[in-house]
Each structure stands twice: as structure tokens, then as C-alpha cells.
Design a protein around this motif. Structure first.
Motif, PDB file in Angstrom:
ATOM      1  N   TYR A 127       0.829  -1.199   0.000  1.00  0.00           N
ATOM      2  CA  TYR A 127       0.000   0.000   0.000  1.00  0.00           C
ATOM      3  C   TYR A 127       0.869   1.257   0.000  1.00  0.00           C
ATOM      4  CZ  TYR A 127      -3.628   3.140   1.762  1.00  0.00           C
ATOM      5  OH  TYR A 127      -4.500   4.168   1.938  1.00  0.00           O
ATOM      6  N   MET A 128       1.886   1.280   0.868  1.00  0.00           N
ATOM      7  CA  MET A 128       2.768   2.447   0.979  1.00  0.00           C
ATOM      8  C   MET A 128       3.628   2.596  -0.279  1.00  0.00           C
ATOM      9  SD  MET A 128       3.090   4.797   3.160  1.00  0.00           S
ATOM     10  CE  MET A 128       3.886   6.243   2.508  1.00  0.00           C
ATOM     11  N   GLY A 129       4.029   1.454  -0.858  1.00  0.00           N
ATOM     12  CA  GLY A 129       4.813   1.495  -2.084  1.00  0.00           C
ATOM     13  C   GLY A 129       4.032   2.137  -3.215  1.00  0.00           C
ATOM     14  N   ILE A 130       2.744   1.815  -3.297  1.00  0.00           N
ATOM     15  CA  ILE A 130       1.915   2.398  -4.346  1.00  0.00           C
ATOM     16  C   ILE A 130       1.804   3.908  -4.148  1.00  0.00           C
ATOM     17  CG2 ILE A 130      -0.458   2.464  -5.232  1.00  0.00           C
ATOM     18  CD1 ILE A 130      -0.444  -0.631  -4.824  1.00  0.00           C
ATOM     19  N   ILE A 131       1.732   4.347  -2.885  1.00  0.00           N
ATOM     20  CA  ILE A 131       1.698   5.785  -2.610  1.00  0.00           C
ATOM     21  C   ILE A 131       3.022   6.437  -3.023  1.00  0.00           C
ATOM     22  CG2 ILE A 131       1.643   7.475  -0.734  1.00  0.00           C
ATOM     23  CD1 ILE A 131      -0.423   5.546   0.584  1.00  0.00           C
ATOM     24  N   ALA A 132       4.138   5.747  -2.757  1.00  0.00           N
ATOM     25  CA  ALA A 132       5.447   6.297  -3.127  1.00  0.00           C
ATOM     26  C   ALA A 132       5.606   6.368  -4.648  1.00  0.00           C
ATOM     27  CB  ALA A 132       6.572   5.457  -2.527  1.00  0.00           C
ATOM     28  N   LEU A 133       4.905   5.511  -5.368  1.00  0.00           N
ATOM     29  CA  LEU A 133       4.977   5.555  -6.827  1.00  0.00           C
ATOM     30  C   LEU A 133       4.098   6.656  -7.412  1.00  0.00           C
ATOM     31  CD1 LEU A 133       4.989   1.749  -7.712  1.00  0.00           C
ATOM     32  CD2 LEU A 133       6.820   3.377  -8.136  1.00  0.00           C
ATOM     33  N   ASP A 134       3.316   7.307  -6.557  1.00  0.00           N
ATOM     34  CA  ASP A 134       2.423   8.362  -7.035  1.00  0.00           C
ATOM     35  C   ASP A 134       3.076   9.734  -6.815  1.00  0.00           C
ATOM     36  OD1 ASP A 134       0.458  10.267  -7.331  1.00  0.00           O
ATOM     37  OD2 ASP A 134      -1.151   9.055  -6.527  1.00  0.00           O
ATOM     38  N   ALA A 135       2.894  10.310  -5.628  1.00  0.00           N
ATOM     39  CA  ALA A 135       3.529  11.583  -5.247  1.00  0.00           C
ATOM     40  C   ALA A 135       3.130  12.750  -6.134  1.00  0.00           C
ATOM     41  CB  ALA A 135       5.050  11.455  -5.229  1.00  0.00           C
ATOM     42  N   PHE A 136       2.096  12.599  -6.945  1.00  0.00           N
ATOM     43  CA  PHE A 136       1.728  13.639  -7.910  1.00  0.00           C
ATOM     44  C   PHE A 136       1.381  14.970  -7.238  1.00  0.00           C
ATOM     45  CE2 PHE A 136      -1.841  15.753 -10.100  1.00  0.00           C
ATOM     46  CZ  PHE A 136      -1.174  16.199 -11.225  1.00  0.00           C
ATOM     47  N   ALA A 137       0.417  14.942  -6.332  1.00  0.00           N
ATOM     48  CA  ALA A 137      -0.078  16.205  -5.770  1.00  0.00           C
ATOM     49  C   ALA A 137       1.022  16.936  -5.010  1.00  0.00           C
ATOM     50  CB  ALA A 137      -1.270  15.937  -4.849  1.00  0.00           C
ATOM     51  N   LEU A 138       1.814  16.193  -4.232  1.00  0.00           N
ATOM     52  CA  LEU A 138       2.880  16.836  -3.462  1.00  0.00           C
ATOM     53  C   LEU A 138       3.872  17.522  -4.383  1.00  0.00           C
ATOM     54  CD1 LEU A 138       3.703  14.230  -0.662  1.00  0.00           C
ATOM     55  CD2 LEU A 138       2.439  16.356  -0.448  1.00  0.00           C
ATOM     56  N   VAL A 139       4.312  16.816  -5.421  1.00  0.00           N
ATOM     57  CA  VAL A 139       5.306  17.393  -6.324  1.00  0.00           C
ATOM     58  C   VAL A 139       4.703  18.555  -7.100  1.00  0.00           C
ATOM     59  CG1 VAL A 139       6.736  16.957  -8.345  1.00  0.00           C
ATOM     60  CG2 VAL A 139       6.630  15.275  -6.523  1.00  0.00           C
ATOM     61  N   GLN A 140       3.470  18.373  -7.565  1.00  0.00           N
ATOM     62  CA  GLN A 140       2.860  19.428  -8.376  1.00  0.00           C
ATOM     63  C   GLN A 140       2.710  20.721  -7.587  1.00  0.00           C
ATOM     64  OE1 GLN A 140      -1.102  19.791  -8.917  1.00  0.00           O
ATOM     65  NE2 GLN A 140      -1.001  20.770 -10.909  1.00  0.00           N
ATOM     66  N   ILE A 141       2.294  20.628  -6.331  1.00  0.00           N
ATOM     67  CA  ILE A 141       2.040  21.843  -5.561  1.00  0.00           C
ATOM     68  C   ILE A 141       3.315  22.381  -4.907  1.00  0.00           C
ATOM     69  CG2 ILE A 141       0.744  22.811  -3.614  1.00  0.00           C
ATOM     70  CD1 ILE A 141      -1.440  20.755  -4.269  1.00  0.00           C
ATOM     71  N   MET A 142       4.174  21.495  -4.397  1.00  0.00           N
ATOM     72  CA  MET A 142       5.300  21.973  -3.605  1.00  0.00           C
ATOM     73  C   MET A 142       6.551  22.295  -4.404  1.00  0.00           C
ATOM     74  SD  MET A 142       4.989  19.390  -0.401  1.00  0.00           S
ATOM     75  CE  MET A 142       6.461  19.966   0.430  1.00  0.00           C
ATOM     76  N   SER A 143       6.820  21.541  -5.473  1.00  0.00           N
ATOM     77  CA  SER A 143       8.126  21.661  -6.098  1.00  0.00           C
ATOM     78  C   SER A 143       8.256  22.969  -6.878  1.00  0.00           C
ATOM     79  CB  SER A 143       8.392  20.477  -7.023  1.00  0.00           C
ATOM     80  OG  SER A 143       7.560  20.560  -8.152  1.00  0.00           O
ATOM     81  N   VAL A 144       9.490  23.422  -7.028  1.00  0.00           N
ATOM     82  CA  VAL A 144       9.773  24.624  -7.793  1.00  0.00           C
ATOM     83  C   VAL A 144       9.596  24.292  -9.268  1.00  0.00           C
ATOM     84  CG1 VAL A 144      11.534  26.379  -8.215  1.00  0.00           C
ATOM     85  CG2 VAL A 144      11.530  25.101  -6.070  1.00  0.00           C
ATOM     86  N   ASN A 145       8.842  25.075 -10.011  1.00  0.00           N
ATOM     87  CA  ASN A 145       8.645  24.850 -11.453  1.00  0.00           C
ATOM     88  C   ASN A 145       8.199  23.444 -11.818  1.00  0.00           C
ATOM     89  OD1 ASN A 145       9.486  27.421 -12.117  1.00  0.00           O
ATOM     90  ND2 ASN A 145      11.637  26.798 -12.104  1.00  0.00           N
ATOM     91  N   MET A 146       7.243  22.872 -11.114  1.00  0.00           N
ATOM     92  CA  MET A 146       6.708  21.552 -11.464  1.00  0.00           C
ATOM     93  C   MET A 146       7.799  20.510 -11.701  1.00  0.00           C
ATOM     94  SD  MET A 146       3.227  21.434 -12.672  1.00  0.00           S
ATOM     95  CE  MET A 146       1.939  22.658 -12.602  1.00  0.00           C
ATOM     96  N   GLY A 147       8.291  19.940 -10.621  1.00  0.00           N
ATOM     97  CA  GLY A 147       9.283  18.874 -10.772  1.00  0.00           C
ATOM     98  C   GLY A 147      10.704  19.371 -10.631  1.00  0.00           C
ATOM     99  N   GLY A 148      10.869  20.656 -10.373  1.00  0.00           N
ATOM    100  CA  GLY A 148      12.201  21.223 -10.247  1.00  0.00           C
ATOM    101  C   GLY A 148      12.675  21.225  -8.821  1.00  0.00           C
ATOM    102  N   PRO A 149      13.786  21.847  -8.475  1.00  0.00           N
ATOM    103  CA  PRO A 149      14.626  22.584  -9.400  1.00  0.00           C
ATOM    104  C   PRO A 149      15.368  21.663 -10.385  1.00  0.00           C
ATOM    105  CG  PRO A 149      15.597  22.510  -7.198  1.00  0.00           C
ATOM    106  CD  PRO A 149      14.251  21.908  -7.090  1.00  0.00           C
ATOM    107  N   ASP A 150      15.299  22.029 -11.632  1.00  0.00           N
ATOM    108  CA  ASP A 150      16.047  21.330 -12.664  1.00  0.00           C
ATOM    109  C   ASP A 150      15.718  19.832 -12.718  1.00  0.00           C
ATOM    110  OD1 ASP A 150      17.748  21.194 -14.750  1.00  0.00           O
ATOM    111  OD2 ASP A 150      19.590  21.148 -13.547  1.00  0.00           O
ATOM    112  N   GLY A 151      14.415  19.498 -12.629  1.00  0.00           N
ATOM    113  CA  GLY A 151      14.015  18.094 -12.741  1.00  0.00           C
ATOM    114  C   GLY A 151      14.353  17.229 -11.537  1.00  0.00           C
ATOM    115  N   ALA A 152      14.777  17.849 -10.429  1.00  0.00           N
ATOM    116  CA  ALA A 152      15.246  17.054  -9.288  1.00  0.00           C
ATOM    117  C   ALA A 152      14.118  16.345  -8.539  1.00  0.00           C
ATOM    118  CB  ALA A 152      16.026  17.938  -8.312  1.00  0.00           C
ATOM    119  N   THR A 153      12.876  16.765  -8.749  1.00  0.00           N
ATOM    120  CA  THR A 153      11.778  16.101  -8.046  1.00  0.00           C
ATOM    121  C   THR A 153      10.751  15.517  -9.005  1.00  0.00           C
ATOM    122  OG1 THR A 153      10.582  18.188  -7.923  1.00  0.00           O
ATOM    123  CG2 THR A 153      11.937  17.618  -6.031  1.00  0.00           C
ATOM    124  N   ASP A 154      11.076  15.477 -10.276  1.00  0.00           N
ATOM    125  CA  ASP A 154      10.123  14.972 -11.265  1.00  0.00           C
ATOM    126  C   ASP A 154       9.759  13.519 -10.945  1.00  0.00           C
ATOM    127  OD1 ASP A 154       8.515  15.057 -13.408  1.00  0.00           O
ATOM    128  OD2 ASP A 154      10.094  15.117 -14.922  1.00  0.00           O
TER     129      ASP A 154
END
Lengths: 307, 312
Positions: free
Chosen positions: A232-259
Motif C-alpha cells: 500500500y505504501m509502495g503504491i503511494i510512493a509511486l504516485d507523489a503527484f499532488a505533493l510534487v505538483q504543488i510543492m516543487s519549484v517549477n513543477m518537478g524542479g529545481p532542474d528536474g530534481a523532483t520529477d
């Protein structure tokens, strides 16, 4: 009992099944079909391109970069989350001091702790993301984490957090852990409550310490639950969409580091209008998820203990 | 790591006051371990309190920031409000459109929770209580839905909605309601099937003998008996649908149809330009309040409902 039975069955089953078939089953089937076209989604013409999208995916650095980040999270987040969940649950249920007639008790106030710990589980991931975005604010005075570090004299640890390429992914992973530990505390507590008390009593009489008790009794008896929780937790770790979309710099940045894979898919489809290619990403994600679930359940299998 | 920490804590307090008390009272006085128990107790409380603070403080911070002005939030993030800025709440409700988003969310979630519960229990009841060819097939078809990653489905789903016969379902209340119902059915059917199987058959049989039809038996006898299960799974669906983010992001891209999560994400992402942080915090409280109330009242059922999926 037979009177009108089939009419009743059809009448009751048809509406839910129809909705389910149209909005869940048919998209599932179509995903495979769209993944083999070059559909841009705007005008009707979709050309069949076979495995082209998958070849392109295989050769795409962006996709491997995103997949790698998901794999990092997959390796780290479930271990930490489940580990902390087990630790807290054990304390809450078995960690209390001994009272009259009860050898094994939880600490006082365990219901209160469970109430608070579980809280992030019920609130929206959007709210969690906005809160943590503010905690990680890089400004040494405005940022909650930075100003806290400054106040206790740890100025040296102040950081740009989400703006720092080497830290951003771990900052987001930490939020994931923060949000889910409480769920596992409650889950493991429920499982621990079903372990018969006399097993603990016998072990304590035989001179086992708390840590032996945990590793020799609690953990093996909880193994099935741990395993399900892991998937269950692994499936959540494979998602992470909302957190990255809202929190990361420039959607998945800086420089693709959180894509991450889901963000890649979302942008490819709804920003770049490459629906065929994005659908291929979806199929690849299904493969990764299934591989993970099957491998976990296979390698984590142990002899079931009956009690 | 934990063992190290425990040894560290153990060292400076050998046999603190509480450990003595524990040894005196304990019915099985295994001395060495009672001392360990006392120190551990201090240690476990410390670490439990620490985590409670780590979870609780950020959430309380939202609450007290909802009463501060932007300047106060930015320059002194930890400070308590000096003046209560109630206007944040009306700004959030009116100017930041949280009121509209709240109504949208309430309509969609209201419709879909009711729909999910009615349709899900109907399917589950039939699958749990009647034998007919294809029963297992339908059951597994529903249950399989739990393992489909939603990400894989959103692209085709977008086109199913856009090209729906009649008129597009994108950015409509009924479209979102249908989708929420469809995506909640797998777990609801799974859970309620298991629940209906545990109910005794004799009551339903008695009703049938008294001349009630199958439909009447279901609505007047079986559904009321299934109330505990309905409450658990109803709360589960309410929380999941109230907090849904991905599906509306993709299927509901018109601003006046936004739900709360979309509205909040949009305001948060725009904050760099607009800077009404107080209104954002009040908006978050508005989005959280219904969930908070449900959790405070039904905490046992919430915890049981949400963990039920992983236990089975």
C-alpha cells in the motif's frame, strides 16, 4: 424465493455495473489501445504506431529521471514509514508500565496519541502540500523551519529546502512519511490488539525483554499486516503527484530534481497534448506497480503463524 | 538506531522515581526489567509527545494563521495573532471564491456519496446473497478495479467524458458525480459484500415469507441491518471524495466548477503574485472543517473504515 429472482438480480446489478464499465473498465482497456497511437487528442485522427511510443519512452532521459526518483522514494519511504508506525504502535500498546493484574499495557493516553497521529490521514493532500510548502519556505525569517532553526541557534542548518537540488526530493519524501505514519500506528495497533496477551505473559515470565518480545513475538505475528502495508505504501510512493505538483519549484524542479512519473504523464497529456505517448507512460506505470507488488508479496512471504 | 537512543536515555537515569514505583506495584517483580520499564516509559512518552507536536503544530499553525494578516504570517510565522482578522474568512469565502468551491464540493460529494452507497450496497447485496451464473465473474471484475492505477485511466477517461453521447460530461456536476461513484465502487462492493455475508439469513427469509418482495426486503430489512457497515464505508467514501484531487484536476477544468482542493491549489500557486496569505489559511480551514467535524465525531469508525482495506 425463486419468484422474480432474476429480474431482481438484473435490476439491482445493472446500474452499478453499467457506470463501472463505462468509467473504469472501458478506460482501462482503451489505455492500451491509445498507447499504440500517435493521438494528439485534438482532432479525431489517431494513427496506429505500434510500439513506437514505448521505444521513445525507453530512450527518454526525462522518463528515466522521473522513474529513478520514484524508485528512490519506493526504497526509502515505506521502510521509514512502516518502521516508525511499528515503533509507535508497539509503544502505545505494549510500552506502558505494568499495572496490577496486567502484564502488558499501553502507555497512558494512547487513545489521544492515536487521535492526533492519524489526523494527516483524513485531511486533503492539497492542504498538506500547502502547509509544508510554507514550512520549507527558504527565507531565514519567513520560513517556519528556517526561523525555528535560527531561534535555537542552528543557523548553520538553514537551507533552501525545496529550492536546493540535492534536498528537494527528500523534503517531499519526508512529507509523505509525516502524512502516513499515523495510519500505520492505527493499523498495527489493531493487529497487535488481536495478539493473545498470554503469549506476552509467557515470554515475560521466561525472562524476555521488551526488545526480544518485539522482534520474536510482535513482528512475526504482524508479518501479514506489515506486508500488505508495504504494498500500500509502495503504491503511494509511486504516485507523489499532488505533493510534487504543488510543492516543487517549477513543477518537478529545481532542474528536474523532483520529477516523478505521474507528473510526467500529466504534463505530457494535458500540457503537451501528446495523448498517445502519455498513455504509454500509463501502461509503463501499471507494469512498474504490478512488478513491485508481485515482487514484494513473493519475497516477503513467510510461514504463516497460527495462534 | 532506536537501541542506541534507548541506551543513551537509559544511562543518565538509572532507576528513576517511576521505575521504583513500577517495581513495587508489579505483580511479577522481575527486578531488572521493571527498572527498564520505568525509564522506557519516560522515553516513550517523550518521543510520542514529540511526534504529536510534529503532527499537531503545523495544523494548529493553519488555524491561528487564519486570523493573522499577510504581514504577520510572513514576518513572524510562529507568532500568535495579536488582533483577530476575521475578514480573512469573508475574503476567502467571497473574493477567493472558496464559497463557490465549497458549494461545488458539497453538491458533488453529496450526490456521489449517496449514489455510491445505494448502488454499491445493491450490487454487494446481490453478489453476497444470490447464486446465479456469472456471480463470481462480476465480483472479481469489481474487485479488480482496486488495483488499477488511476493515472493510467485518466487519459482515456478524459475522452470518455468529452465524447459522451448527448453532451460532454467534462466540468459538470453529474459527470463528476458519476466518475466519483464509479471509482468508489470497487472498495465499496468489496467491503459491503463481506458485510452482507455476515448478516443472518433468517430475518430476510421471514420477511419474504410474510410476502415482501426482494426489493422491499432489501430496503426495509437488510439495509437497516447493515447500518454499521454503511457508516464505516460511508465515511470512508466521504473523506476520499471530499479530498479528491487528481480526478477533478483532469475532468473539471472550468474555474466556476472547481472543487475545494483545486481552488486551494490554484490560490496557493498564485500566492507569489497576490499575497493574501490570511485568506489562503482561512480557505484551508474552510476546506478542512467538514472533515474535522466528521473525524472528531466518528474517530473510531474513521480509523476502522480507513484501515479496513489494508487488514483484509
Amino acid at each position: 424465493m425463486q419468484h422474480g429472482k432474476y429480474r431482481f438480480i438484473v435490476g439491482f446489478l445493472a446500474p452499478p455495473l453499467l457506470i463501472y464499465a463505462v468509467f473504469v473498465i472501458s478506460p482501462f482497456v482503451q489505455a492500451f489501445q491509445i498507447s499504440m497511437t500517435d493521438w494528439s487528442g485534438l482532432v479525431g485522427a489517431a494513427r496506429f504506431v505500434g510500439a513506437d511510443n514505448f521505444v521513445r519512452l525507453w530512450e527518454s532521459d526525462d522518463f528515466w529521471n522521473a522513474l529513478r526518483h520514484n524508485v528512490y522514494m519506493l526504497a526509502l519511504v515505506p521502510v521509514v514509514t512502516l518502521g516508525m508506525g511499528l515503533f509507535f504502535a508497539f509503544m502505545l500498546n505494549v510500552g506502558g508500565k505494568r499495572r496490577k493484574n496486567e502484564v502488558v499495557t499501553g502507555v497512558a493516553g494512547s487513545r489521544f496519541y492515536k487521535f492526533v497521529f492519524f489526523f494527516p490521514q483524513v485531511i486533503s493532500i492539497t492542504i498538506i502540500a500547502v502547509i509544508w510548502f510554507n514550512i520549507y519556505n527558504p527565507d531565514p525569517d519567513d520560513g517556519m523551519l528556517n526561523s525555528l532553526l535560527g531561534a535555537v541557534g542552528l543557523d548553520g542548518l538553514q537551507n533552501a529546502w525545496l529550492g536546493e537540488k540535492s534536498l528537494a526530493l527528500w523534503c517531499i519524501s519526508a512529507v509523505m512519511v509525516w502524512g502516513h505514519v499515523g495510519f500505520y500506528v492505527v493499523l498495527f495497533s489493531a493487529a497487535m490488539a488481536s495478539i493473545p496477551r498470554d503469549i506476552y505473559e509467557a515470554a515475560l515470565l521466561d525472562g524476555a525483554g521488551r526488545f526480544h518480545t518485539f522482534f520474536r513475538i510482535t513482528l512475526p505475528l504482524l508479518w501479514d499486516t506489515v506486508q500488505t502495508g508495504w504494498v500500500y505504501m509502495g503504491i503511494i510512493a509511486l504516485d507523489a503527484f499532488a505533493l510534487v505538483q504543488i510543492m516543487s519549484v517549477n513543477m518537478g524542479g529545481p532542474d528536474g530534481a523532483t520529477d516523478v512519473m505521474p507528473l510526467r504523464l500529466y504534463l505530457t497529456a494535458f500540457r503537451d497534448s501528446q495523448f498517445g505517448y502519455a498513455a504509454a507512460m500509463g501502461v509503463a506505470m501499471l507494469a512498474v506497480t504490478m512488478a513491485f507488488a508481485v515482487l514484494t508479496l513473493r519475497f516477503a512471504r513467510r510461514e504463516r503463524i497460527e495462534y | 538506531m532506536t537501541t542506541d537512543e534507548i541506551q543513551k536515555v537509559n544511562a543518565p537515569v538509572p532507576g528513576g522515581p517511576s521505575s521504583g514505583a513500577a517495581a513495587g506495584r508489579g505483580p511479577r517483580p522481575a527486578r531488572g526489567r521493571s527498572a527498564e520499564g520505568g525509564v522506557l516509559n519516560v522515553f516513550s512518552h517523550g518521543i510520542l509527545v514529540l511526534w504529536a507536536l510534529m503532527v499537531g503544530v503545523p495544523l494548529l499553525w493553519v488555524l491561528w494563521s487564519a486570523f493573522k494578516d499577510s504581514n504577520g504570517i510572513l514576518t513572524d510565522p510562529w507568532g500568535l495573532p495579536t488582533v483577530l482578522h476575521w475578514e480573512n474568512w469573508s475574503n476567502a469565502w467571497n473574493e477567493a471564491n472558496m464559497g463557490r468551491y465549497f458549494v461545488n464540493t458539497a453538491i458533488v460529494v453529496g450526490g456521489s456519496v449517496v449514489g455510491t452507497m445505494v448502488l454499491g450496497s445493491m450490487a454487494a447485496y446481490v453478489l453476497a446473497r444470490f447464486t446465479f451464473p456469472g456471480n463470481r465473474l462480476v465480483y472479481y471484475l469489481f474487485v479488480a478495479g482496486m488495483s488499477f492505477p488511476v493515472f493510467m485511466l485518466v487519459i482515456p477517461l478524459f475522452f470518455v467524458m468529452r465524447d459522451f453521447p448527448g453532451s460532454s460530461l467534462l466540468a459538470t456536476y453529474h459527470g463528476l458525480i458519476l466518475v466519483y461513484i464509479a471509482y468508489s465502487l470497487p472498495f465499496t462492493v468489496f467491503f459491503m459484500t463481506a458485510f452482507f455475508r455476515t448478516l443472518p439469513t433468517s430475518v430476510a427469509e421471514a420477511a419474504m415469507i410474510d410476502g415482501a418482495s426482494h426489493t422491499r426486503t432489501f430496503f426495509q430489512v437488510m439495509l437497516p441491518m447493515a447500518k454499521p457497515g454503511l457508516i464505516s464505508i460511508g465515511i470512508f467514501n466521504f473523506l476520499g471524495q471530499w479530498n479528491q484531487y487528481l480526478l477533478p484536476m483532469v475532468l473539471n477544468q472550468e474555474e466556476d466548477k472547481y472543487v475545494l482542493t483545486q481552488g486551494l491549489a490554484m490560490i496557493a500557486l498564485q500566492q507569489g503574485y497576490e499575497n493574501d496569505w490570511g485568506a489562503l489559511m482561512a480557505g484551508m480551514m474552510i476546506a478542512m472543517l467538514p472533515v474535522l467535524v466528521v473525524y472528531a465525531i466518528f474517530q473510531r469508525q474513521v480509523q476502522a473504515g480507513l484501515t479496513a482495506g489494508a487488514l483484509k
